[in-house]
Design a protein around this motif. Sequence first.
Motif, mmCIF file in Angstrom:
data_model
loop_
_atom_site.group_PDB
_atom_site.id
_atom_site.type_symbol
_atom_site.label_atom_id
_atom_site.label_comp_id
_atom_site.label_asym_id
_atom_site.label_seq_id
_atom_site.Cartn_x
_atom_site.Cartn_y
_atom_site.Cartn_z
ATOM 1 N N UNK A 59 0.823 -1.207 0.000
ATOM 2 C CA UNK A 59 0.000 0.000 0.000
ATOM 3 C C UNK A 59 0.859 1.259 0.000
ATOM 4 N N UNK A 60 0.301 2.314 -0.548
ATOM 5 C CA UNK A 60 0.944 3.627 -0.516
ATOM 6 C C UNK A 60 -0.100 4.642 -0.047
ATOM 7 N N UNK A 61 0.319 5.493 0.859
ATOM 8 C CA UNK A 61 -0.584 6.485 1.426
ATOM 9 C C UNK A 61 -0.002 7.879 1.234
ATOM 10 N N UNK A 62 -0.815 8.796 0.796
ATOM 11 C CA UNK A 62 -0.370 10.168 0.611
ATOM 12 C C UNK A 62 -1.399 10.972 -0.150
ATOM 13 N N UNK A 63 -1.041 12.217 -0.428
ATOM 14 C CA UNK A 63 -1.939 13.139 -1.110
ATOM 15 C C UNK A 63 -1.307 13.613 -2.408
ATOM 16 N N UNK A 64 -1.940 13.293 -3.509
ATOM 17 C CA UNK A 64 -1.514 13.683 -4.846
ATOM 18 C C UNK A 64 -1.677 15.199 -5.007
ATOM 19 N N UNK A 65 -0.831 15.831 -5.844
ATOM 20 C CA UNK A 65 -0.953 17.281 -6.013
ATOM 21 C C UNK A 65 -2.306 17.724 -6.562
ATOM 22 N N UNK A 66 -3.025 16.847 -7.255
ATOM 23 C CA UNK A 66 -4.337 17.223 -7.773
ATOM 24 C C UNK A 66 -5.312 17.561 -6.645
ATOM 25 N N UNK A 67 -5.054 17.039 -5.464
ATOM 26 C CA UNK A 67 -5.975 17.247 -4.347
ATOM 27 C C UNK A 67 -5.351 18.090 -3.241
ATOM 28 N N UNK A 135 0.622 8.577 -3.588
ATOM 29 C CA UNK A 135 1.276 9.178 -4.720
ATOM 30 C C UNK A 135 1.389 10.675 -4.460
ATOM 31 N N UNK A 136 2.583 11.190 -4.473
ATOM 32 C CA UNK A 136 2.808 12.604 -4.206
ATOM 33 C C UNK A 136 3.628 13.198 -5.343
ATOM 34 N N UNK A 137 3.730 14.519 -5.393
ATOM 35 C CA UNK A 137 4.526 15.155 -6.427
ATOM 36 C C UNK A 137 4.055 16.558 -6.712
ATOM 37 N N UNK A 138 4.408 17.031 -7.902
ATOM 38 C CA UNK A 138 4.025 18.358 -8.374
ATOM 39 C C UNK A 138 3.474 18.196 -9.780
ATOM 40 N N UNK A 139 2.373 18.863 -10.066
ATOM 41 C CA UNK A 139 1.762 18.802 -11.382
ATOM 42 C C UNK A 139 1.453 20.229 -11.827
ATOM 43 N N UNK A 140 2.226 20.712 -12.781
ATOM 44 C CA UNK A 140 2.073 22.096 -13.255
ATOM 45 C C UNK A 140 0.879 22.283 -14.185
ATOM 46 N N UNK A 180 1.720 23.214 -3.697
ATOM 47 C CA UNK A 180 1.992 21.805 -3.999
ATOM 48 C C UNK A 180 3.336 21.384 -3.411
ATOM 49 N N UNK A 181 4.331 22.240 -3.573
ATOM 50 C CA UNK A 181 5.680 21.931 -3.081
ATOM 51 C C UNK A 181 5.669 21.784 -1.556
ATOM 52 N N UNK A 182 4.952 22.667 -0.871
ATOM 53 C CA UNK A 182 4.888 22.615 0.590
ATOM 54 C C UNK A 182 4.253 21.298 1.059
ATOM 55 N N UNK A 183 3.144 20.899 0.434
ATOM 56 C CA UNK A 183 2.456 19.658 0.802
ATOM 57 C C UNK A 183 3.344 18.455 0.493
ATOM 58 N N UNK A 184 4.009 18.475 -0.667
ATOM 59 C CA UNK A 184 4.907 17.373 -1.021
ATOM 60 C C UNK A 184 6.075 17.286 -0.039
#
Length: 197
Positions: A59-67, A135-140, A180-184
């Motif tokens: 499993x992977x837990x996290x918040x995607x940049x879309x949200x 899944x985490x990251x940055x989406x421009x 997004x960067x701060x949350x990531x």
Amino acid sequence: MASLDVIPNMKARVLTIMASRGQDQHLVRQFARKYGLDEKRRALLFRSEDAEPLTCIVPSFGWHPWFSHQIYDDTCPVGSDGRKPDAIQHYMSVLTPTPDHDDFINSLPEPEPFSELLAQVRNDLEEFPYALVGEIGIDRSFRLPMHWASDEEANRDESLTTGGREGRQLSPFRVQIAHQRKIMKMQLNLAGELKRP
């Protein structure tokens, strides 16, 4: 969700299932409890090819940049009274261009404090020793979907988890890269602390 029921019969030995938003976290947790990789299953994975197939999930837990727009940073004081920002104030500060559509802002969910979400991710990582952060990251380029028209919402597919686009038009609004960067970064800090990829 029906596709998750085929996991035990798959030819793959290990799958990764990622939570990317609030509506997904409990689903990943549920399947990790049922099929999650643990010491016992890990030992069984490397048996002979003649053994009965075994499929496990990581499993992977996290918040995607879309949200990430649904999250506010409560790790530093918001104001002299220490209260959270109201939803309109929050969304106007993290979306670009700044929304001037009251209907759009009012259709967004109440933002959640990051400390609570991070605490839940920490609990999940501690419960599942092989879990990842993601899944985490940055989406421009991602743009938020427009709010539901009343007739669209009444006809939405109830078998899907809420919060997805589900065919809605895209708005002009994006989540600011700094947010997004701060949350990531806060999620990466947790991954580093717990030594998880």
